[in-house]
Design an enzyme around this catalytic site. Sequence first.
Site, PDB file in Angstrom:
ATOM      1  CD  GLU A  12     -21.227  30.403  69.242  1.00  0.00           C
ATOM      2  OE1 GLU A  12     -20.102  30.937  69.171  1.00  0.00           O
ATOM      3  OE2 GLU A  12     -21.435  29.211  68.912  1.00  0.00           O
ATOM      4  CG  HIS A  14     -26.761  28.250  69.150  1.00  0.00           C
ATOM      5  ND1 HIS A  14     -26.612  29.408  68.417  1.00  0.00           N
ATOM      6  CD2 HIS A  14     -25.523  27.721  69.246  1.00  0.00           C
ATOM      7  CE1 HIS A  14     -25.347  29.556  68.089  1.00  0.00           C
ATOM      8  NE2 HIS A  14     -24.654  28.555  68.574  1.00  0.00           N
ATOM      9  CG  HIS A 162     -22.512  30.238  64.607  1.00  0.00           C
ATOM     10  ND1 HIS A 162     -22.885  29.021  64.046  1.00  0.00           N
ATOM     11  CD2 HIS A 162     -22.355  30.019  65.942  1.00  0.00           C
ATOM     12  CE1 HIS A 162     -22.930  28.115  65.014  1.00  0.00           C
ATOM     13  NE2 HIS A 162     -22.612  28.689  66.165  1.00  0.00           N
ATOM     14  CG  ASP A 287     -21.626  26.553  70.540  1.00  0.00           C
ATOM     15  OD1 ASP A 287     -22.775  26.823  70.129  1.00  0.00           O
ATOM     16  OD2 ASP A 287     -20.728  26.100  69.788  1.00  0.00           O
TER      17      ASP A 287
END
Length: 324
Positions: A12, A14, A162, A287
């Site tokens: 995950e 980004h 998400h 994250d």
Amino acid sequence: MSIEGQRVIAIEEHYWDKEVAASFSRGAAIDKARPGLMERLFDYGELRLKEMDESGIDFQILSHGAPSTQRGDAETMVPLARRANDRLHDIVAVHPDRLSAFAALPTMDPKAAADELERCVTRLGFKGAMVHGPTNGVFLDQKRFWPIFERAQALDVPIYIHPANPMQAVVEAYFKDYLEDFPSLLQSGWGFTVETATHAIRLVLSGVFDAYPGLKIILGHMGESLPFSLWRINQSLSRPGNRSTSFSFRDIFCSHFWITTSGNFSNPALLCSVMELGVDRILFAVDYPMVSNQPAASWVPTIPLCKEDKVKLLNGNATRLLKL
Ligand code: MN
């Protein structure tokens, strides 16, 4: 690279596409509150790989940050998602040994979103898709979105649900009194958790998993608190007065959901999740860059699991689920 000699896949992680980011207005506020964050969101190579190297992260599955392409009209978002996914493909193609991708989907046009998912998986080599919260205020359990799930099942790829900022009515009723002192309450402090857990529960109740028994959903943040609440939710929803006393929230949740460790590096939360879901359904994630790699990497040696289970968490489960 690697941590404790094991390959580390983080799923995950980004980035922001400049054109997609221009379609929403989070940028300026984030830049002020979190120095360095925007620089990292818009970094597609050098800094990202350096910080992966420093923490022992071998591989990232890149996904757009919230709200990605879940807000706006189809006329704008269908072609924009396509352009963004093409650019993401170009980004990961430079470092195929370090990066892969989840697609951004223009969910407000479910048929176009399903087609874009198929294009991204079959032509661009993406591993699934990530969707950020409700689409223009509507959760994905509504039947008009089911063509996306039908296609995900046919392609055998997961959809990662998400968080995004809660809807305005929720902000007003639940959070606004405390946002001046604690703006993060709306996000990872609690608002994200409530909304994304609700999204997952609605999917289970909708019957979408009866319609598509091969559908696979990923939740971040150690399952958005659902593993901790699983017994109570399951017991409550099968009481007399509900649809059926043989309805099992637990069975559906445990057969269709995978969870990740993104932004929740807690051994008690992990052990609860292992006890409820089994270690095969828990995947490592950071994250990044909302959370930096270092706290995740330094947590790994403290995880009280045997070596075989840790390897599943760090790379084995992701390799299987995403067919890496
Ligand atoms: Mn995230």
